[in-house]
Design a protein around this motif. Structure first.
Motif, PDB file in Angstrom:
ATOM      1  N   UNK A  55       0.809  -1.206   0.000  1.00 30.78           N
ATOM      2  CA  UNK A  55       0.000   0.000   0.000  1.00 30.78           C
ATOM      3  C   UNK A  55       0.851   1.269   0.000  1.00 30.78           C
ATOM      4  N   UNK A  56       2.033   1.181   0.597  1.00 25.84           N
ATOM      5  CA  UNK A  56       2.897   2.361   0.723  1.00 25.84           C
ATOM      6  C   UNK A  56       4.305   2.064   0.192  1.00 25.84           C
ATOM      7  N   UNK A  57       4.452   1.998  -1.120  1.00 25.51           N
ATOM      8  CA  UNK A  57       5.786   1.771  -1.685  1.00 25.51           C
ATOM      9  C   UNK A  57       6.758   2.895  -1.345  1.00 25.51           C
ATOM     10  N   UNK A  60       9.624   2.432   1.401  1.00 24.99           N
ATOM     11  CA  UNK A  60      10.862   1.701   1.131  1.00 24.99           C
ATOM     12  C   UNK A  60      12.046   2.643   0.925  1.00 24.99           C
ATOM     13  N   UNK A  61      11.767   3.889   0.559  1.00 24.53           N
ATOM     14  CA  UNK A  61      12.842   4.844   0.306  1.00 24.53           C
ATOM     15  C   UNK A  61      13.249   5.620   1.557  1.00 24.53           C
ATOM     16  N   UNK A  62      12.585   5.391   2.668  1.00 22.84           N
ATOM     17  CA  UNK A  62      12.895   6.106   3.907  1.00 22.84           C
ATOM     18  C   UNK A  62      14.058   5.444   4.640  1.00 22.84           C
ATOM     19  N   UNK A  92       3.607  10.727   1.221  1.00 26.67           N
ATOM     20  CA  UNK A  92       3.612  11.664   0.106  1.00 26.67           C
ATOM     21  C   UNK A  92       4.919  11.503  -0.659  1.00 26.67           C
ATOM     22  N   UNK A  93       4.801  11.460  -1.966  1.00 24.26           N
ATOM     23  CA  UNK A  93       5.976  11.312  -2.821  1.00 24.26           C
ATOM     24  C   UNK A  93       5.777  12.185  -4.053  1.00 24.26           C
ATOM     25  N   UNK A 252       0.390  12.682  -8.689  1.00 26.09           N
ATOM     26  CA  UNK A 252       0.879  14.055  -8.757  1.00 26.09           C
ATOM     27  C   UNK A 252       0.299  14.771  -9.971  1.00 26.09           C
ATOM     28  N   UNK A 253       0.092  14.032 -11.046  1.00 27.86           N
ATOM     29  CA  UNK A 253      -0.486  14.597 -12.255  1.00 27.86           C
ATOM     30  C   UNK A 253      -1.958  14.227 -12.327  1.00 27.86           C
TER      31      UNK A 253
END
Length: 280
Positions: A55-57, A60-62, A92-93, A252-253
């Protein structure tokens, strides 16, 4: 003679169904049975970690320490953790944003003639009707713009949302957040018609195999809305417990609609994991 007739009328009265009253002085009606569940799981911990990853990919970048905090969620304020609990997650990304809210209510009937399970069933049916879904499980002509609790739709971040039963073409992961206006029956999102969505099996509908009864409400962004947030809400009843899982995504778009099927699959999977937790 008149007095005798009156006495006879009082002593041979019938019940509401036309039969003689069978209640005897001193007898009491047995209290309805209590609900199966007397406590609730802690939703922040009950949420399946593997499903949260899907649900929250963005998590993984945190950094590692921030990942743990993100997956832990934020519990809702409550005065009684045995009656009502909830938890929220958000991410938020640059490409999209996701919101998730899980809420649980253990229903208690204060009417001694109505069981907790029956009271929960009544509340569930009210949510079902507010979502614009018939109790017989048939597909509605259009998704209602009211929330599952009969009020204005709220996204997973608590913002008001609206929607229509139509969805746009699947995007990669897109998502939504923020407020929406109430939907109108003929509004569409992404140019896909109500018939197209119905053919895809992605319309709001009742679900089988999840708790005692369940339904899914699909709430796409309204055409022309300032925010393209798309929300999927799954509500299910497990005996005297009502659970709501609400997952939202906003790209975002604005012209890139989310993948409706992916949103629905993830929300249903999380709901199924929670049903297993409650049933243990």
């Amino acid at each position: 003679m008149l007095l005798a007739a009156l006495v006879t009328g009082c002593t041979t009265g019938s019940g509401t169904d036309g039969s003689a009253a069978d209640a005897k002085p001193g007898e009491t009606t047995p209290a309805a049975a209590p609900g199966k569940y007397s406590t609730l799981p802690e939703p922040c911990r009950a949420a399946d970690h593997g499903v949260l990853k899907d649900m929250f990919p963005e998590f993984a970048d945190l950094p590692k320490d921030q990942q743990e905090q993100a997956y832990a969620g934020t519990p809702d304020a409550t005065f009684d953790t045995d009656r009502q609990v909830g938890c929220r997650w958000k991410a938020d990304a640059p490409t999209d944003a996701h919101r998730l809210r899980i809420s649980m209510e253990r229903v208690v009937s204060y009417d001694t003639t109505v069981s907790d399970d029956d009271q929960a069933k009544t509340l569930y049916e009210q949510k079902l009707a507010a979502a614009g879904l018939p109790a017989d499980g048939s597909s509605p002509a259009a998704t209602a713009s009211t929330g599952a609790d009969g009020g204005t739709d709220t996204g997973a971040d608590g913002a008001a949302t609206g929607g229509t039963p139509a969805t746009g073409k699947p995007g990669k992961n897109g998502g939504q957040k923020g407020g929406q206006e109430d939907s109108t029956p003929d509004a569409t999102a992404g140019g896909q018609s109500d018939d197209d969505q119905s053919a895809d099996g992605l319309q709001s509908r009742t679900l089988s195999g999840l708790g005692s009864s369940a339904f899914l409400a699909d709430i796409p962004a309204k055409a022309g809305a300032a925010s393209p947030q798309h929300t999927v809400r799954v509500v299910f009843r497990a005996s005297n417990v009502l659970v709501t899982v609400e997952y939202s995504e906003e790209p975002a778009e604005a012209g890139t609609p989310p993948d409706t099927k992916t949103l629905q699959d993830r929300t249903q999977t999380m709901a199924g994991k929670l049903a297993d937790q409650i049933g243990e």
